[in-house]
Design a protein around this motif. Structure first.
Motif, PDB file in Angstrom:
ATOM      1  N   ALA A   1     -15.378 -24.648  10.128  1.00 15.15           N
ATOM      2  CA  ALA A   1     -15.448 -25.732   9.153  1.00 15.15           C
ATOM      3  C   ALA A   1     -16.831 -25.815   8.517  1.00 15.15           C
ATOM      4  CB  ALA A   1     -15.090 -27.064   9.809  1.00 15.15           C
TER       5      ALA A   1
ATOM      6  N   TRP B   1     -14.701 -32.895   7.015  1.00 12.31           N
ATOM      7  CA  TRP B   1     -13.927 -31.860   7.712  1.00 12.31           C
ATOM      8  C   TRP B   1     -14.746 -31.260   8.856  1.00 12.31           C
ATOM      9  CZ3 TRP B   1     -12.519 -29.117   2.507  1.00 12.31           C
ATOM     10  CH2 TRP B   1     -11.569 -29.895   1.817  1.00 12.31           C
ATOM     11  N   VAL B   2     -16.064 -31.164   8.653  1.00  7.56           N
ATOM     12  CA  VAL B   2     -16.945 -30.631   9.695  1.00  7.56           C
ATOM     13  C   VAL B   2     -17.159 -31.692  10.775  1.00  7.56           C
ATOM     14  CG1 VAL B   2     -19.167 -29.544  10.165  1.00  7.56           C
ATOM     15  CG2 VAL B   2     -18.100 -29.240   7.917  1.00  7.56           C
TER      16      VAL B   2
END
Length: 99
Positions: free
Chosen positions: A23, A79-80
């Motif tokens: 990610a 998302w990370v």
């Protein structure tokens, strides 16, 4: 003009290291397309499992801000961060250098 950097300290959830790295890589591949960005690096702490540090030079503080203000930035970094228990971002300026 002073050298500036973005940096982050990431504490990844147990068992999610590979997903986190994937990610993060996707996030910074997108970020590297912004004018003024340098080489993004992610390093793993060998003494503390799940702790990573990211680091990237930028042409200017303003170039960093253009990236961070992009409408997609919040979603993409999310998302990370979904793989992390903790995240601490930093905006840095070079104070000294020894060559």
């Amino acid at each position: 003009m002073a050298e500036t950097y973005t940096s982050g300290t990431w504490l990844v959830k147990p068992g999610e290291d590979d997903a986190f790295v994937e990610a993060w890589t996707g996030f910074v591949e997108w970020g590297s397309g912004f004018p003024g960005s340098g080489t993004f690096r992610l390093v793993r702490d060998l003494e503390t499992p799940g702790r990573y540090f990211s680091f990237a030079p930028w042409e200017s503080f303003e170039a960093q801000q253009v990236w961070k203000r992009d409408p997609e930035f919040r979603e993409r970094i999310g998302w990370v961060r979904a793989h992390c228990d903790e995240f601490e971002p930093s905006t840095l300026e070079l104070a000294a250098e020894v060559v």
